[in-house]
Scaffold this motif. Sequence first.
Motif, PDB file in Angstrom:
ATOM      1  N   ARG A  17       0.933  -1.066  -0.141  1.00  0.00           N
ATOM      2  CA  ARG A  17      -0.068  -0.207  -0.127  1.00  0.00           C
ATOM      3  C   ARG A  17       0.790   1.170   0.089  1.00  0.00           C
ATOM      4  NH1 ARG A  17      -3.174  -1.945   2.737  1.00  0.00           N
ATOM      5  NH2 ARG A  17      -5.341  -2.061   1.366  1.00  0.00           N
ATOM      6  N   PHE A  25      -8.884  -0.505   1.741  1.00  0.00           N
ATOM      7  CA  PHE A  25      -7.993  -0.463   3.155  1.00  0.00           C
ATOM      8  C   PHE A  25      -9.090  -1.518   3.681  1.00  0.00           C
ATOM      9  CE2 PHE A  25      -7.123   0.255   7.444  1.00  0.00           C
ATOM     10  CZ  PHE A  25      -5.994  -0.135   7.675  1.00  0.00           C
ATOM     11  N   GLY A  26     -10.190  -1.122   4.084  1.00  0.00           N
ATOM     12  CA  GLY A  26     -11.110  -1.675   4.675  1.00  0.00           C
ATOM     13  C   GLY A  26     -11.465  -3.283   4.196  1.00  0.00           C
ATOM     14  N   SER A  74      -9.411  -5.094   2.384  1.00  0.00           N
ATOM     15  CA  SER A  74      -7.912  -5.942   2.886  1.00  0.00           C
ATOM     16  C   SER A  74      -8.103  -6.542   4.214  1.00  0.00           C
ATOM     17  CB  SER A  74      -6.759  -5.144   2.507  1.00  0.00           C
ATOM     18  OG  SER A  74      -6.515  -4.749   1.311  1.00  0.00           O
ATOM     19  N   HIS A  75      -8.311  -5.250   5.159  1.00  0.00           N
ATOM     20  CA  HIS A  75      -8.438  -5.771   6.468  1.00  0.00           C
ATOM     21  C   HIS A  75      -9.494  -6.738   6.837  1.00  0.00           C
ATOM     22  CE1 HIS A  75      -9.599  -5.014  10.974  1.00  0.00           C
ATOM     23  NE2 HIS A  75      -8.207  -4.959  10.793  1.00  0.00           N
ATOM     24  N   ALA A 108      -8.200 -10.099   5.720  1.00  0.00           N
ATOM     25  CA  ALA A 108      -6.982 -10.563   6.543  1.00  0.00           C
ATOM     26  C   ALA A 108      -7.721 -11.181   7.922  1.00  0.00           C
ATOM     27  CB  ALA A 108      -6.011  -9.388   7.141  1.00  0.00           C
ATOM     28  N   LYS A 109      -8.743 -10.694   8.560  1.00  0.00           N
ATOM     29  CA  LYS A 109      -9.491 -11.330   9.512  1.00  0.00           C
ATOM     30  C   LYS A 109      -9.986 -12.671   9.200  1.00  0.00           C
ATOM     31  CE  LYS A 109     -11.847  -8.815  12.352  1.00  0.00           C
ATOM     32  NZ  LYS A 109     -12.734  -7.888  13.180  1.00  0.00           N
ATOM     33  N   LEU A 142      -2.188  -7.075   5.182  1.00  0.00           N
ATOM     34  CA  LEU A 142      -3.157  -6.382   4.476  1.00  0.00           C
ATOM     35  C   LEU A 142      -3.186  -6.480   2.911  1.00  0.00           C
ATOM     36  CD1 LEU A 142      -3.506  -3.056   6.626  1.00  0.00           C
ATOM     37  CD2 LEU A 142      -4.989  -4.952   6.650  1.00  0.00           C
ATOM     38  N   SER A 143      -2.445  -6.790   2.414  1.00  0.00           N
ATOM     39  CA  SER A 143      -2.169  -7.182   1.149  1.00  0.00           C
ATOM     40  C   SER A 143      -1.611  -8.554   0.581  1.00  0.00           C
ATOM     41  CB  SER A 143      -1.132  -6.300   0.139  1.00  0.00           C
ATOM     42  OG  SER A 143       0.060  -6.353   0.839  1.00  0.00           O
TER      43      SER A 143
END
Length: 260
Positions: free
Chosen positions: A22, A40-41, A43-44, A47-48, A183-184
């Motif tokens: 990023r 970003f949201g 990607s987050h 990840a979760k 995140l990526s």
Amino acid sequence: MNKNNIIKKDVWSSFKEHTDARIALGRTGNSIPTDELLKFGMSHALAKDAIYKELDIKNIQKLLLENNFKSFIVNSKALNKKEYLMNPNLGRQLSENSLEFLKEKNIDKGNITIIFGDGLSATAININACPLLFELNHALKNTTFKLNPIIIAQQARVALSDEIGEALQSQASIIFIGERPGLSSPDSLGIYLTWNPKKGKKESERNCISNVRLQGLSYKEAAFKTAWLLIEAQKINSSGVLLKDESIFIEDSGIVTLET
């Protein structure tokens, strides 16, 4: 107003085509552009999801069987994902039932044991483990190494491979495990190799290959490096800090021959 008129591009924006990182997001006033905030949201969230997702055991076993690999399922002492995350040590130990199960299997001694462990990203295993295994099996075809049935381990940490390898009296254990999602990169797979696996081995006694995924290290190169490390580990009867990766992989160079 056209949105391109209000977004100020970053001077490094030309580098974005070379990485998923990023970087060079641009600016809208004092903030990042809305598109980047939404990405970003997402990607987050991915990840979760990767952390809490379960192994797709049914599909993994189907793919393995179609390619003539037997497989067994084992569990660590962590009963569920919450316990696994709250108490990492439980993920490093086989459940008593799984340990007895493996000892009763009467598998040939001295083979190589490959483990699929969910780790912190079952997504990484669901996507990458089987294609990587098939490349590794191809890379090892001219060697004397023999593979045990594949072990699919739930709620697994890296060190679980030592106890599994010891139970099967393996020459080496190799665990494919889901890495901590970035995140990526929610689907990044790590490979850990231990020669003469025994419970209680130190981290310094393993070799690691990281970031195996479609956008990272290719299956073919990861398999080549793993096979190379395995051959060299046999020569020095050790792994870890005593074994340095000096392999040279040339993309599209044709068939690479590895011999023991």
